[in-house]
Design a protein around this motif. Structure first.
Motif, PDB file in Angstrom:
ATOM      1  N   ARG A 233       0.827  -1.219   0.000  1.00  0.00           N
ATOM      2  CA  ARG A 233       0.000   0.000   0.000  1.00  0.00           C
ATOM      3  C   ARG A 233       0.856   1.263   0.000  1.00  0.00           C
ATOM      4  O   ARG A 233       0.508   2.258  -0.654  1.00  0.00           O
TER       5      ARG A 233
ATOM      6  N   ALA B 139       0.840   4.130  -2.798  1.00  0.00           N
ATOM      7  CA  ALA B 139       0.592   5.516  -2.418  1.00  0.00           C
ATOM      8  C   ALA B 139       1.709   6.442  -2.899  1.00  0.00           C
ATOM      9  O   ALA B 139       1.456   7.590  -3.280  1.00  0.00           O
ATOM     10  N   SER B 140       2.940   5.943  -2.913  1.00  0.00           N
ATOM     11  CA  SER B 140       4.064   6.766  -3.362  1.00  0.00           C
ATOM     12  C   SER B 140       4.171   6.796  -4.889  1.00  0.00           C
ATOM     13  O   SER B 140       4.943   7.575  -5.439  1.00  0.00           O
TER      14      SER B 140
END
Length: 89
Positions: free
Chosen positions: A36, A40-41
């Protein structure tokens, strides 16, 4: 504390299983968080590398009964969907 010998054994067994399950569950949560975080990055390559390992952990824990099979399938589906969307974008 239980007085019956079989009940004492069950307590010992459940304590061992609880410790084992806790470590497995912790490893699973760490792997999920890593995927995750990569999504997200925006790091599609890292997410793609981490996803198969995480799916393998989920499958093995579902097989062992640490988590429910449907919970593993649901988590795998959500992670795969997120990684696929990131890679196609």
């Amino acid at each position: 504390m239980a007085n019956i010998k079989s009940a004492q054994k069950r307590i010992r067994q459940s304590l061992k299983r609880r410790a084992r399950n806790r470590s497995h569950r912790s490893r699973m949560r760490t792997a999920i968080k890593a995927v995750r975080a990569a999504v997200a990055s925006g790091d599609a390559q890292l997410a793609g590398e981490l996803l198969p390992k995480t799916v393998s952990i989920l499958d093995s824990l579902a097989h062992k009964g640490v988590i429910h099979a449907n919970a593993a399938a649901r988590t795998k589906s959500r992670l795969t969907k997120a990684v696929t969307a990131l890679q196609s974008a």
